[in-house]
Design an enzyme around this catalytic site. Structure first.
Site: not given
Ligand code: GNR
Ligand code: NI
Length: 174
Positions: A47, A52, A97-98, A139-140, A143
Site C-alpha cells: 500500500g 508518503q 510501513c515504507l 493504515h493507508e 496516513h
C-alpha cells in the site's frame, strides 16, 4: 526510464499532515496514481498513501499481490476514501510501513471495514475488507490523516522504533 516518487521517511511534517480531498479525478490524479503504484511495486509494499510521496491529497493505492509481475496483479486505487462501517470484532496483525523502514509491530484494528471511495475513473465504489487488506486500507487512510502505525504503540516502543530508524539513517542504510 523508471519514473518513481521518492518515499518520505519519518520524521517529516508531511507524514503528520492531513491530506485534502480531491475535487475531481482527472488525468493529473490518474497520472499520480499510476506513479504511486509503480513506486509501491518498486519498494516493494502492499500500500502507499499520497503523504508518503510528499503529496497532500486524499489518494491511496494498494495491491496485496505485492508486485506487478504476479500472475494476477489487482491494484486498488482509492480517492477520498471514507470508512462507513467498522466491525466490533478486532484484529491484531504485525504491520510495517515504507516510511518507517524495517520496523514492525503488532497493531489492533477493527477486523472488517467497509470503505466508500472514488475509483480510478472517478466512479463511486465500495470495498469490504478483512484480514490483511483491512489492516492495509486502515493504515493507508491513517496516513491521509497524518497518523502512523507507531502512534498506536506505547511511547516507549514508539521511541525505540524512531531511534532505530535514526540509526539506520546515520549508517546510510536507508
Ligand atoms: O507494505 C506494507 N505492508 C503492510 C503490512 C501490514 C499492514 C500495513 C502495511 S502497509 C505497508 C506499506 C505502507 O507503508 N503503506 O503505507
Ligand atoms: Ni505506511
Amino acid at each position: 526510464m523508471s519514473d518513481l516518487y521518492d518515499i518520505i521517511i519519518t520524521p517529516d511534517p508531511v507524514l503528520k499532515a492531513e491530506a485534502q480531498p480531491v475535487n475531481k479525478v482527472d488525468e493529473a490524479v490518474r497520472k499520480q496514481m499510476d506513479k504511486m503504484l509503480a513506486t509501491m511495486y518498486d519498494a516493494p509494499g502492499i500500500g502507499l498513501a499520497a503523504n508518503q510521496v510528499g503529496l497532500l491529497n486524499r489518494v491511496l493505492v494498494m495491491d496485496l499481490s505485492n508486485r506487478e509481475e504476479e500472475e494476477s496483479p489487482e491494484p486498488i486505487f482509492m480517492v477520498n476514501p471514507q470508512i462507513i462501517h467498522e466491525s466490533e470484532e478486532m484484529s491484531i496483525m504485525q504491520e510495517g510501513c515504507l516510511s518507517i523502514p524495517r520496523q514492525y509491530a503488532d497493531v489492533e484494528r477493527p477486523a472488517t471495514v467497509r470503505v466508500k471511495y472514488l475509483d480510478y475513473n472517478g466512479k463511486d465504489a465500495e470495498l469490504e475488507a478483512s484480514g490483511l487488506l483491512s489492516h492495509c486500507v486502515q493504515h493507508e487512510i491513517d496516513h491521509l490523516n497524518g497518523v502512523l502505525f507507531i502512534d498506536y504503540l506505547s511511547s516507549l516502543k514508539r521511541n525505540m522504533i524512531l531511534r532505530k530508524v535514526e540509526k539506520l539513517k546515520k549508517q546510510r542504510i536507508l
